[in-house]
Enzyme design. Structure first.
Site, PDB file in Angstrom:
ATOM      1  N   HIS A 189      43.453 -99.161 -86.624  1.00  0.00           N
ATOM      2  CA  HIS A 189      43.089 -99.366 -85.209  1.00  0.00           C
ATOM      3  C   HIS A 189      43.527-100.726 -84.652  1.00  0.00           C
ATOM      4  O   HIS A 189      44.260-100.816 -83.660  1.00  0.00           O
ATOM      5  CB  HIS A 189      41.559 -99.321 -85.034  1.00  0.00           C
ATOM      6  CG  HIS A 189      40.896 -98.047 -85.405  1.00  0.00           C
ATOM      7  ND1 HIS A 189      40.917 -96.928 -84.613  1.00  0.00           N
ATOM      8  CD2 HIS A 189      40.143 -97.714 -86.495  1.00  0.00           C
ATOM      9  CE1 HIS A 189      40.204 -95.959 -85.184  1.00  0.00           C
ATOM     10  NE2 HIS A 189      39.729 -96.419 -86.318  1.00  0.00           N
TER      11      HIS A 189
HETATM   12  C1  BDR Z   1      36.952-100.017 -84.190  1.00  0.00           C
HETATM   13  O1  BDR Z   1      35.637-100.135 -84.749  1.00  0.00           O
HETATM   14  C2  BDR Z   1      35.660-100.966 -85.879  1.00  0.00           C
HETATM   15  O2  BDR Z   1      34.983-100.359 -86.934  1.00  0.00           O
HETATM   16  C3  BDR Z   1      37.095-101.166 -86.251  1.00  0.00           C
HETATM   17  O3  BDR Z   1      37.314-102.447 -86.806  1.00  0.00           O
HETATM   18  C4  BDR Z   1      37.819-100.999 -84.939  1.00  0.00           C
HETATM   19  O4  BDR Z   1      37.891-102.209 -84.238  1.00  0.00           O
HETATM   20  C5  BDR Z   1      37.396 -98.570 -84.297  1.00  0.00           C
HETATM   21  O5  BDR Z   1      36.570 -97.733 -83.550  1.00  0.00           O
END
Ligand code: BDR
Ligand code: CA
Length: 316
Positions: free
Chosen positions: A242
């Site tokens: 992500h």
């Molecule tokens: C986001 O939520 C966090 O757990 C991850 O680091 C990312 O930024 C994904 O939904």
């Protein structure tokens, strides 16, 4: 490009930070931390650990441990582990990398010191950004750009991860997110619509461990835990990168398709954390969206280019 990186490390946050540390075109001014993937003390400790490992000169600044909605959310240990970094061994960290003060004050001071120049890349909850805006709303007009990893707008059926309607960074502090989208600064949301295309599979991670050396091996180890979640719970053939994708947007916006329009975040109820954009091409409108700035969401990405560039960059 002058960058403040606002983060809750976090395994994919670690990928993004390694990426940032290797990019000559990025001048990293500070790493501000926020509660999210783990408690604020843990995410700050993790930021200090990664800073040292990756040889980063920029300081870490301790950020918000309480969200603006005042609602405590469970830490996602199933995704990132209890220590936030997939249960790897984390030795005592060098505290000299910690700059005194709060993250939101650092954001305010840094933006005021470099008007028109600072890009904020925010890959955790939007709490520090919300606090900075409340304390000094004038910063909105002085920030160059805000690129967030957050939100989900329904492309390819992607509308949420924490709930079917909400992505974690927005769900974690929906009030801060709504204020952040409503501010008069240009926001680009790199949401689940595109991040779910960035899948790092076993072979890719093994190649990183081989080509990047110690830090590639570190990422591979963290990803063993992360993969348990993505493979077994989500049924994905790899782990999702992500946060690294928000960094890619800063470099190569042309690799993305986007849509513009005002964005509202649902602040409470069953749909809490849902992000909804009114496309600017739609005539008429609805009062809930009227008067808000037209922000950008990412609707598609060239994932092959992203994965190749990440690998090349961190291997160099
Ligand atoms: C986001 O939520 C966090 O757990 C991850 O680091 C990312 O930024 C994904 O939904
Ligand atoms: Ca994150």
């Amino acid at each position: 490009m002058k960058v403040i990186f606002d983060t809750d490390p976090g395994i994919d946050d670690a990928m993004a930070l390694l990426y940032l540390s290797k990019l000559p075109q990025i001048e990293l001014l500070g790493i501000t931390t926020v509660v999210g993937n783990a408690s604020i003390d843990t995410t700050t400790r993790n930021a200090l650990f990664l800073r040292e490992k990756f040889g980063i000169a920029a300081p870490v600044i301790h950020g918000a441990g309480e969200t603006l909605d005042g609602v405590h959310k469970e830490e996602p240990a199933i995704v990132h582990g209890i220590n936030g970094l997939g249960e790897i061994d984390i030795p005592a960290v060098d505290e000299s990398g910690l700059l005194a003060g709060t993250a939101h004050q650092f954001i305010i001071d840094t933006v005021n010191a470099h008007p028109g120049e600072v890009t904020i890349i925010a890959v955790g909850r939007m709490t520090n950004l919300g606090l900075a805006l409340r304390q000094d709303p004038s910063i909105a007009k002085k920030v160059k750009q805000v690129i967030i990893m957050g939100g989900a707008f329904g492309y390819k059926g992607r509308s949420g991860n924490v709930t079917p309607l909400a992505e974690a960074n927005i769900h974690g502090d929906p009030v801060a997110a709504d204020e952040m989208f409503a501010a008069e600064w240009p926001v680009v949301a790199v949401g689940l619509d595109v991040t779910h295309d960035i899948l790092l599979d076993k072979d890719y991670l093994a190649a990183l461990a081989r080509d990047v050396g110690e830090n590639g091996e570190l990422l591979r180890q963290m990803c063993e835990h992360y993969a348990n979640f993505y493979n077994n719970v989500m049924g994905f053939p790899g782990v999702v990168g992500h946060d690294l994708l928000a960094v890619t947007y800063a470099l190569f916006p042309e690799w993305f398709e986007t849509r513009k329009g005002p964005i509202v975040t649902i602040r409470d109820g069953l749909a809490v954390g849902q992000t909804a954009q009114m496309p600017e091409t739609r005539k008429g409108g609805d009062p809930a969206w009227n008067g808000r700035p037209h922000q950008t969401i990412c609707t598609a990405v060239d994932a092959e280019k992203v994965l190749a560039h990440f690998r090349e960059t961190v291997s160099a």
